[in-house]
Structure formats: C-alpha cells, structure tokens
Design a protein around this motif. Structure first.
Motif, mmCIF file in Angstrom:
data_model
loop_
_atom_site.group_PDB
_atom_site.id
_atom_site.type_symbol
_atom_site.label_atom_id
_atom_site.label_comp_id
_atom_site.label_asym_id
_atom_site.label_seq_id
_atom_site.Cartn_x
_atom_site.Cartn_y
_atom_site.Cartn_z
ATOM 1 N N VAL A 125 0.838 -1.194 0.000
ATOM 2 C CA VAL A 125 0.000 0.000 0.000
ATOM 3 C C VAL A 125 0.876 1.249 0.000
ATOM 4 C CG1 VAL A 125 -1.914 -1.144 1.174
ATOM 5 C CG2 VAL A 125 -0.183 0.028 2.531
ATOM 6 N N GLU A 126 0.327 2.301 -0.572
ATOM 7 C CA GLU A 126 0.964 3.613 -0.522
ATOM 8 C C GLU A 126 0.332 4.413 0.607
ATOM 9 O OE1 GLU A 126 3.506 4.058 -2.488
ATOM 10 O OE2 GLU A 126 3.095 2.111 -3.407
ATOM 11 N N ASP A 194 10.687 1.414 -6.528
ATOM 12 C CA ASP A 194 10.187 2.788 -6.439
ATOM 13 C C ASP A 194 9.131 2.908 -5.342
ATOM 14 O OD1 ASP A 194 9.943 5.473 -7.233
ATOM 15 O OD2 ASP A 194 8.177 4.993 -8.436
ATOM 16 N N GLY A 195 9.310 3.860 -4.479
ATOM 17 C CA GLY A 195 8.365 4.067 -3.391
ATOM 18 C C GLY A 195 8.690 3.315 -2.120
ATOM 19 N N HIS A 323 -7.930 -9.606 -16.052
ATOM 20 C CA HIS A 323 -8.166 -8.182 -15.874
ATOM 21 C C HIS A 323 -8.464 -7.811 -14.434
ATOM 22 C CE1 HIS A 323 -12.193 -9.876 -16.707
ATOM 23 N NE2 HIS A 323 -12.596 -8.988 -15.815
ATOM 24 N N THR A 324 -8.569 -8.793 -13.523
ATOM 25 C CA THR A 324 -8.773 -8.434 -12.119
ATOM 26 C C THR A 324 -7.466 -8.138 -11.417
ATOM 27 O OG1 THR A 324 -8.795 -10.797 -11.609
ATOM 28 C CG2 THR A 324 -10.924 -9.702 -11.840
ATOM 29 N N ARG A 325 -6.351 -8.134 -12.123
ATOM 30 C CA ARG A 325 -5.069 -7.744 -11.547
ATOM 31 C C ARG A 325 -4.598 -6.481 -12.265
ATOM 32 N NH1 ARG A 325 -2.840 -11.372 -8.220
ATOM 33 N NH2 ARG A 325 -3.707 -13.458 -8.213
ATOM 34 N N PRO A 326 -5.184 -5.321 -11.943
ATOM 35 C CA PRO A 326 -4.922 -4.113 -12.737
ATOM 36 C C PRO A 326 -3.692 -3.346 -12.266
ATOM 37 C CG PRO A 326 -6.562 -3.633 -11.089
ATOM 38 C CD PRO A 326 -6.157 -5.064 -10.878
ATOM 39 N N HIS A 327 -2.509 -4.021 -12.215
ATOM 40 C CA HIS A 327 -1.336 -3.322 -11.711
ATOM 41 C C HIS A 327 -0.106 -3.531 -12.605
ATOM 42 C CE1 HIS A 327 -3.450 -2.378 -8.035
ATOM 43 N NE2 HIS A 327 -3.817 -3.634 -7.962
ATOM 44 N N PRO A 328 -0.217 -3.363 -13.913
ATOM 45 C CA PRO A 328 0.977 -3.531 -14.740
ATOM 46 C C PRO A 328 1.967 -2.411 -14.487
ATOM 47 C CG PRO A 328 -0.782 -2.573 -16.045
ATOM 48 C CD PRO A 328 -1.364 -2.898 -14.687
ATOM 49 N N ASP A 506 -8.897 5.687 -3.671
ATOM 50 C CA ASP A 506 -8.161 4.516 -3.199
ATOM 51 C C ASP A 506 -7.299 3.896 -4.281
ATOM 52 O OD1 ASP A 506 -9.304 4.762 -0.730
ATOM 53 O OD2 ASP A 506 -10.865 3.272 -1.073
ATOM 54 N N ASN A 507 -7.481 4.312 -5.523
ATOM 55 C CA ASN A 507 -6.756 3.679 -6.639
ATOM 56 C C ASN A 507 -6.149 4.729 -7.558
ATOM 57 O OD1 ASN A 507 -7.545 0.588 -6.479
ATOM 58 N ND2 ASN A 507 -9.387 1.775 -6.004
ATOM 59 N N ARG A 508 -5.592 5.791 -6.959
ATOM 60 C CA ARG A 508 -5.024 6.879 -7.753
ATOM 61 C C ARG A 508 -3.909 6.415 -8.684
ATOM 62 N NH1 ARG A 508 -4.010 11.562 -3.272
ATOM 63 N NH2 ARG A 508 -5.910 11.256 -2.067
ATOM 64 N N GLU A 509 -3.194 5.343 -8.257
ATOM 65 C CA GLU A 509 -2.069 4.901 -9.071
ATOM 66 C C GLU A 509 -2.515 4.364 -10.428
ATOM 67 O OE1 GLU A 509 -3.339 1.255 -6.701
ATOM 68 O OE2 GLU A 509 -3.212 3.421 -6.409
#
Length: 539
Positions: A125-126, A194-195, A323-328, A506-509
């Motif tokens: 989490v960020e 990163d982060g 498509h339920t893993r939207p973090h490429p 909650d999903n700004r990234e």
C-alpha cells in the motif's frame, strides 16, 4: 434495537428506517426524528412511519464503528471520522498491510451487525490508501457485543513501513544473453523498488560461474549492501546449480529453492552476511506480477515470509494474466503490441432530482430545440460504447419521452432520492457480462461529444483495459470517467450520494487523465449556468 411501524406523532427521537421524500425535502434513513420533522411529515400526509427504537444497552452506529476501528488499529494507520456507521482506515505510510486473520474472523462472528473488511493480507500500500473499513450494519449495536468485538480485534491491523536498504544486484552473463536484456532487468527492478526507499547501490555483472558469483557477493557486501538480489543468465534448475552453489561457496545460506507460485516457481531464498538474499526467477525480468514481488515487498517491509509460510502459497498462487489484476508496471511499446478492441459500455446518469435547478428538470431543458439528455445520449451512441444504458429515476417518463427512438437500454433506479451512488449501482448492475469497461457519463454535460468519448476509450484500450481513465482540464480530474471491469463489484455496492469518488481516491495509481478542455467541467446545475450556456451556444 427494535423496528416497528408507529404513529408519526409518536416517533420523536426514533430513527427513520427508510428514506422518505415529502415535496422537495428528503428525510434520509437513520435520521433521528425531531419534533419539527414530525410536523413536516404529518403535513405531507404521512400518519405512520417505520422506525427503529434503541434499547438501553444500544450504542449509536457511529459510536460503535469508532470503537471497533480504534481497537483494531495499530502502527501505520489512521481512521477517518465515522459516518453512517462506518470508519475507513487508511495507511499513514507506504509499506505492507498486515491483518491478524484469526482475530478479524473471530470479531466478525460475534454479532452480524459488527463487521470489519480489509484488503488482502500482505497487500503493498501507498500512504493514504484505504486498507480497511469498520462498518456497523444496523443503526445501533449492543454495547456488550461491541465490548466483546473490541477485545477480539485489539491491534489486529497494521501497516509495516518499508525500510530503506542498500541493495546489491548481481547478474550473470552467458553468450546468448543480450546486454539490452540485462539493462531492462535493472530498469524493471528499479521500478519495483520505487516508493520503498530502497536503492540499488551496487550492480555487478559477471560470468555465469560459481567462483565469479561468489566473488561478486563478497564485493557487494564490502560495498555496504544490506540485501542481495541475484539474476542468473540461466534458470536455476536444482539446489546445486550455479547460483545456490555460489551462495554456499561465499559462506552464505540457502533456505529454500522453489516457490508454489506461478510465475515465480524458480525462486531462491537465502541469506548472506546476515542480510536477506533472493535468487530471482526468470519471470522477474518482466514487470508483470509474479512470486518475486510477494517475497521482495515483504522483505523490504521487515515481514519476510518464513519458509513454512511460502509453502502455503499454492492456493491463490496461480497468477494468470486476467483483468482483475490491474497493476501492470510497464506496457509493451505500441509497435510491438497493438491495441485490441475491447467491449466498453456507457452508463448515462439521468435519475437525479435536479434540485439546484428549481422546479424544472435540467435534463429536459432544450438546447437548439433538443432536450439536454437526448444530446448527451446521442453522443454516447455515436461513440465506440455499446450498449448505452440510461439510468432514470426522477421524472422517468419525461426522460424516456425525450429519448424516444434512440437505441438505449432504460434502467429505473427506485432509490434515486438517496443520491448518485444508487444510480451508479443500478447502471453497473445492468452492464453486459462481457463488458471490460464502463464509461460513466453525467446527463447534464452538453459539450461531451463522440470525439471526446473516443479519446477516453482509445486511452483505455492502450492501457490494455487496466487504467481508470478520466477526462480532465488543466491537469485536474473531471468527468466522464471510464472504469475497468475489475471495479464493477465495488461500484455495484455503492449507496447514498458519495458516488465513486472514494473508490477512485483509493486507486489513484491507476488513474490516467485525458485532457479534453473545459467540456470536462461544464455541467448545467443551476438556472444561471443554463442561461449562460444557452446564451453562448446561440452566438
């Protein structure tokens, strides 16, 4: 707490069980009814009401939710003020979210009215990310049940912050391995770090031999590295292969070879000089999620998995490209991976009360002889979106008449008086099963045309249907917004007048903004804005 139908005149101090509308005023469910409220309701002809009466032992929903959240919170978390029986918990720092599943399960079994829901355990989490919510489902809860829940859930939620480490990257060479591949491996690892505060402070490329790899480990340790990541030019095939043999030759320890996560099976866990060591599988050269991410992120947050724990990762360890893993982390260049056509639907929200407009429904106001809602819906029909779903509520017959002859799906929202969230919910629930994206379009935005919608869809397709794509002006997010299908379950549970703003925050990234100018911010909410627009559009 008891629910009952009572005479309106006798309901002072009770909680209204259902939202009730009288003329232009709405009394929302959960409202504590005052003497003035009862007068207005009686004047409207409502002689009975369904209400809830609190028992002496009951706690108000907000008090109960606050106590649950406060008890559950530990380091790295902050809570929002309670509202409608809910307290949302957010990460104060970037790190790994950890929940005591046994404690949360035990608490959730005490009383059906008391709930805590969280992100999956060990989620990265960020700072600012919502990680959990404490929700009291009813208007009140038993003080005894709340006390039991507090005890069960004490300090069960925490965010472990990332700790900055000096990382040594050791990569071996063989003739077939291109330098460009090794360069990409470094870039992808930098992106993963990163982060987290950690940096690669030593990169050593050496021949693929036991002796050279062992010497590189010693060198990186001498340079002050506090964690070691090894990439082999050839995949590790057993515990005596080059990389594990080199670790032992240098004086390090191998804890386990092999991980029940795919991709990520060929991962090596060990230590050197008292610091963690990971032998990365070949799939870690790609930015796509794999078992290496699970181990790396937890190690950087000081909650590295034990060997015994990793052996329990098989269930849920099949990380397919869905498509339920939207973090490429990275997309292939467009020349290598042309965009594919994806099914995108449009949901036009046309159910609102138009209360700021006065007695008239703004969506039925005419612009150049055409109702505003018809103008907006025609733009959606002319775009790549199919089907176009129109959610109506207030003056639904008038909306239907304004859209006569247009190829749309009409959905009625019976709860429209409760706010936009209910209309979003109704529209999303009506989407076709194959929809990979849904464009949420407000019915009062006259300058949104097919061209602007096309721009949003094009960006969505280029993200491989992973990004949340919003129209914007001068870098500021506005409307409409195109959502990937992985968010449909959450959008289909919205309520009240909050809409999807919390989901987006909650999903700004995942947010991408497409500049379309002032059209993204022009909505006709008041008689003044309508007159101003009509005056300018007739020039």
């Amino acid at each position: 707490m008891k629910f009952a139908s009572v005479a309106t005149a006798e309901a002072e101090g009770c909680l209204l069980a259902h939202s009730t509308r009288t003329g232009t005023k709405t009394f929302k469910k959960g409202r504590v009814l005052s003497a003035g409220d009862l007068t207005a309701l009686l004047d409207a002809g409502l002689v009975t009401l369904t209400v809830a009466r609190l028992e002496p032992d009951d706690l108000d929903e907000n008090v109960a939710a606050q106590r649950l959240a406060t008890a559950a919170m530990s380091d790295g978390l902050r809570g929002e003020p309670p509202f409608t029986g809910r307290v949302n918990l957010h990460a104060e720092v970037a790190g790994i979210f950890v929940a005591d599943k046994v404690a949360i399960d035990r608490m959730n079994r005490i009383d059906p009215a008391l709930t805590i829901a969280t992100l999956p355990n060990y989620s990265r989490v960020e700072a600012g990310r919502m990680v959990a919510t404490a929700k009291v489902i009813e208007f009140a809860a038993s003080a005894n049940a709340v006390a039991q829940a507090e005890e069960a859930v004490t300090t069960s939620l925490q965010v472990h912050p990332f700790t900055a480490r000096r990382i040594g990257l050791i990569a071996t060479r063989l003739p077939h391995l291109k330098e460009s591949t090794m360069d990409k491996t470094r870039r992808v690892l930098d992106q993963r770090l990163d982060g987290t505060g950690s940096k690669i402070t030593s990169e050593i490329r050496i021949p693929h031999t036991v002796e050279d790899t062992a010497a590189a480990l010693r060198q990186a340790h001498q340079h002050g590295c506090e964690m070691f990541i090894l990439f082999g030019a050839s995949a590790v095939v057993d515990r005596d292969d080059v990389l594990p043999a080199a670790v032992r030759h240098a004086g390090g320890e191998i804890q386990r070879f092999g991980l029940p996560v795919d991709p990520g099976n060929l991962l090596l866990l060990g230590s050197y000089g008292g610091f963690p060591l990971i032998g990365a599988p070949g799939c870690a050269r790609s930015p796509k999620e794999n078992g290496f991410d699970w181990v790396l992120e937890r190690t950087l947050a000081g909650v590295a998995p034990s060997v015994e724990e990793t052996t329990g990762w098989g269930v849920g360890g099949l990380l397919m490209e869905i498509h339920t893993r939207p973090h490429p982390r990275e997309l292939m260049p467009q020349a290598q991976q042309p965009p594919q056509k994806v099914p995108v639907s449009a949901v036009v929200l046309a159910a609102g009360l138009s209360s700021r407009m006065g007695p008239n429904n703004k969506l039925l106001a005419t612009i150049n002889g055409e109702p505003l809602i018809r103008r907006v819906v025609k733009a959606a029909i002319a775009s790549p979106c199919d089907p176009v779903i129109v959610v109506s509520g207030h003056q639904a017959d008038g909306i239907a008449a304004a859209l006569e002859g247009l190829d749309v799906i009409h959905v009625h929202n019976p709860d429209y008086v409760e706010g936009m969230g209910t209309s979003l919910r109704a529209g999303v629930r009506a989407l076709p099963e194959d929809a990979m994206g849904a464009l949420i379009l407000l019915g009062d935005m006259p300058e949104i045309g097919a061209l602007q919608i096309q721009q949003l869809v094009d960006r969505f397709v280029s993200s491989q249907a992973h990004s949340i794509v919003a129209a914007g002006t001068n870098g500021r997010r506005a409307n409409p917004v195109l959502w990937p299908s992985c968010f449909f379950p959450r959008l289909s549970e919205l309520s009240g007048d909050i809409g999807a703003r919390a989901v987006l925050e909650d999903n700004r990234e995942l947010l991408e903004i497409v500049e379309i100018g002032e059209a993204a911010r022009l909505d006709l909410d008041t008689p003044e804005t309508l007159r101003s627009y009509l005056g300018s559009s007739s020039d």
